[in-house]
Design an enzyme around this catalytic site. Structure first.
Site, mmCIF file in Angstrom:
data_model
loop_
_atom_site.group_PDB
_atom_site.id
_atom_site.type_symbol
_atom_site.label_atom_id
_atom_site.label_comp_id
_atom_site.label_asym_id
_atom_site.label_seq_id
_atom_site.Cartn_x
_atom_site.Cartn_y
_atom_site.Cartn_z
ATOM 1 N N SER A 81 12.048 -12.051 12.566
ATOM 2 C CA SER A 81 13.511 -11.847 12.534
ATOM 3 C C SER A 81 13.937 -10.586 13.260
ATOM 4 O O SER A 81 15.123 -10.245 13.260
ATOM 5 C CB SER A 81 14.002 -11.728 11.093
ATOM 6 O OG SER A 81 13.508 -12.740 10.292
ATOM 7 N N THR A 183 15.500 -9.247 8.656
ATOM 8 C CA THR A 183 16.339 -8.248 9.319
ATOM 9 C C THR A 183 16.266 -6.973 8.511
ATOM 10 O O THR A 183 16.487 -6.992 7.306
ATOM 11 C CB THR A 183 17.803 -8.733 9.343
ATOM 12 O OG1 THR A 183 17.894 -9.812 10.247
ATOM 13 C CG2 THR A 183 18.746 -7.616 9.764
ATOM 14 N N THR A 201 17.709 -6.459 14.339
ATOM 15 C CA THR A 201 17.428 -7.885 14.121
ATOM 16 C C THR A 201 17.358 -8.642 15.439
ATOM 17 O O THR A 201 17.914 -8.194 16.451
ATOM 18 C CB THR A 201 18.547 -8.507 13.260
ATOM 19 O OG1 THR A 201 18.177 -9.841 12.895
ATOM 20 C CG2 THR A 201 19.882 -8.572 13.985
ATOM 21 N N ARG A 211 25.577 -15.296 21.008
ATOM 22 C CA ARG A 211 26.022 -14.975 19.643
ATOM 23 C C ARG A 211 25.536 -13.580 19.225
ATOM 24 O O ARG A 211 24.397 -13.190 19.453
ATOM 25 C CB ARG A 211 25.473 -16.029 18.680
ATOM 26 C CG ARG A 211 25.902 -15.839 17.219
ATOM 27 C CD ARG A 211 24.875 -15.118 16.400
ATOM 28 N NE ARG A 211 25.212 -15.085 14.978
ATOM 29 C CZ ARG A 211 24.574 -14.345 14.081
ATOM 30 N NH1 ARG A 211 23.570 -13.583 14.451
ATOM 31 N NH2 ARG A 211 24.939 -14.352 12.831
ATOM 32 N N THR A 234 22.313 -7.954 4.993
ATOM 33 C CA THR A 234 21.431 -8.924 5.644
ATOM 34 C C THR A 234 21.896 -10.315 5.251
ATOM 35 O O THR A 234 22.652 -10.469 4.294
ATOM 36 C CB THR A 234 19.960 -8.690 5.242
ATOM 37 O OG1 THR A 234 19.134 -9.665 5.879
ATOM 38 C CG2 THR A 234 19.762 -8.781 3.744
ATOM 39 N N GLY A 235 21.459 -11.306 5.991
ATOM 40 C CA GLY A 235 21.881 -12.679 5.695
ATOM 41 C C GLY A 235 22.756 -13.212 6.811
ATOM 42 O O GLY A 235 22.678 -12.739 7.949
HETATM 43 C C1 SD4 Z 1 22.553 -11.933 11.623
HETATM 44 N N1 SD4 Z 1 22.487 -10.638 9.598
HETATM 45 O O1 SD4 Z 1 22.292 -11.902 12.815
HETATM 46 C C2 SD4 Z 1 21.679 -11.143 10.676
HETATM 47 C C3 SD4 Z 1 20.542 -11.990 10.226
HETATM 48 C C4 SD4 Z 1 19.779 -11.460 9.073
HETATM 49 O O2 SD4 Z 1 17.911 -11.460 7.842
HETATM 50 O O3 SD4 Z 1 20.165 -10.591 8.359
HETATM 51 N N2 SD4 Z 1 18.638 -11.971 8.843
HETATM 52 O O4 SD4 Z 1 23.464 -12.604 11.166
#
Ligand code: SD4
Length: 321
Positions: A81, A183, A201, A211, A234-235
């Site tokens: 990631s 991330t 990330t 994106r 994160t997420g």
């Molecule tokens: C994203 N927040 O690019 C990041 C992805 C992430 O653990 O946190 N992954 O949207």
């Protein structure tokens, strides 16, 4: 007719917004928290925390610590990631996002950066060596080369194989926790009591080309205010960006919430307004006293704290059980 100026002058703010409380925390003095300097990061990151702690042990600042810390997963091909070995977008390109923020409120960020293993160090160079906060794509890449960073192939045999497999169906649906989201968002308080943060990330696997997520956006993936504290997210970045997640967490702490309460309230804000059913978002936060908190929408989010020579990986409480 009452003109606007007069209207404002005859109405007290408290009268206009009777339910708003303006209680804010006053800045805490600049000294390391009672338990000593600390490092906190999203997900299970003992090696990254160890590198950050080593930087603090060498007398480095919180800024040095977070940069050194997140460089570990950036260089780790097994971490899919972040950085080298991060999963590519749907065109097979590894595009990286990162940002960094210091105790003076300075910030640097790179988005949609290709071919450079350590975007966090490029972000730091943007912060320290340019008049800007954010550089994107080709411009960020050329700036990195001008600073001595080397062009590298970040797509590994493993991620290329997976991507080719994915292309057979090319179904796009990010699923909470399944992608082994790693991330890394990291916050540190150093021996002087200063707070800094970093976030890096490769973004969502198989995202559309171009994106950019929340991670390199100051106030979304990361925010630090040295008077109050810091937060990272994160997420699924789209949910975090729409709510200025990390900025919100820090502002809630400013209003008197503990880091735990602030992370919970920011996650609830997402839950209340957005479709979160299969989606993960997690926050971690630290305040000036060294109190920490974390919260996520789905179960499965954890975080790593290092303080007083001890490192713990802790499961965060979550909205859904
Ligand atoms: C994203 N927040 O690019 C990041 C992805 C992430 O653990 O946190 N992954 O949207």
């Amino acid at each position: 007719m009452i003109n606007r100026r007069r209207f404002l002058s005859v109405s007290s703010l408290a009268g206009l917004f009777p339910t708003l409380s303006f209680k804010t925390v006053s800045p805490t003095p600049n000294e390391a928290p009672a338990g000593g300097p600390l490092v906190i990061s999203t997900w299970k990151q003992p090696k990254a925390n160890a590198a950050a702690q080593a930087a603090l042990d060498r007398g480095g600042s919180a800024l040095d610590a977070v940069e050194a810390g997140v460089r570990i997963p950036e260089a780790d091909p097994e971490d899919m990631s972040v950085g080298y070995g991060g999963r590519p977008d749907r065109d097979g390109r590894v595009t990286l996002d990162a940002c960094i923020m210091d105790e003076k409120g300075n910030a640097g960020s790179v988005v949609f950066l290709e071919h450079i293993m350590h975007p966090i160090s490029v972000a730091r160079a943007v912060m320290e060596k340019t008049p800007h906060v954010m550089l994107a794509g080709e411009g960020a890449y050329r700036f990195a080369l001008s600073q001595g960073f080397k062009k590298e192939n970040l797509l590994t045999a493993k991620t290329e194989k997976e991507w080719r497999e994915w292309l057979k169906t090319a179904k796009y649906k990010p699923i909470a926790n399944i992608e082994r989201h790693d991330t890394i968002g990291m916050l540190s308080i150093d021996a002087q009591g200063n707070i800094s943060g970093a976030c890096t990330t490769s973004g969502l696997a198989y995202k559309m080309n171009g994106r950019v997520g929340d991670s390199p956006i100051i106030g979304a993936g990361l925010f630090v205010d040295n008077e109050i504290g810091g937060a990272c997210a994160t997420g699924l970045g789209e949910l975090v960006m729409r709510t200025c997640g990390s900025f919100l967490v820090v502002e809630l702490m400013r209003q008197g919430r503990t880091p735990q309460q602030a992370c919970e309230e920011a996650a609830l804000r997402i839950v209340k307004k957005q479709d979160y059913k299969d989606i993960q978002v997690g926050f971690v936060a630290v305040n000036k006293k060294g109190e920490t908190g974390a919260f996520s929408i789905q179960p499965g989010f954890n975080y790593t704290i290092t303080q007083d020579k001890q490192t713990k990986v802790i499961d965060a409480p979550s909205y859904l059980k």
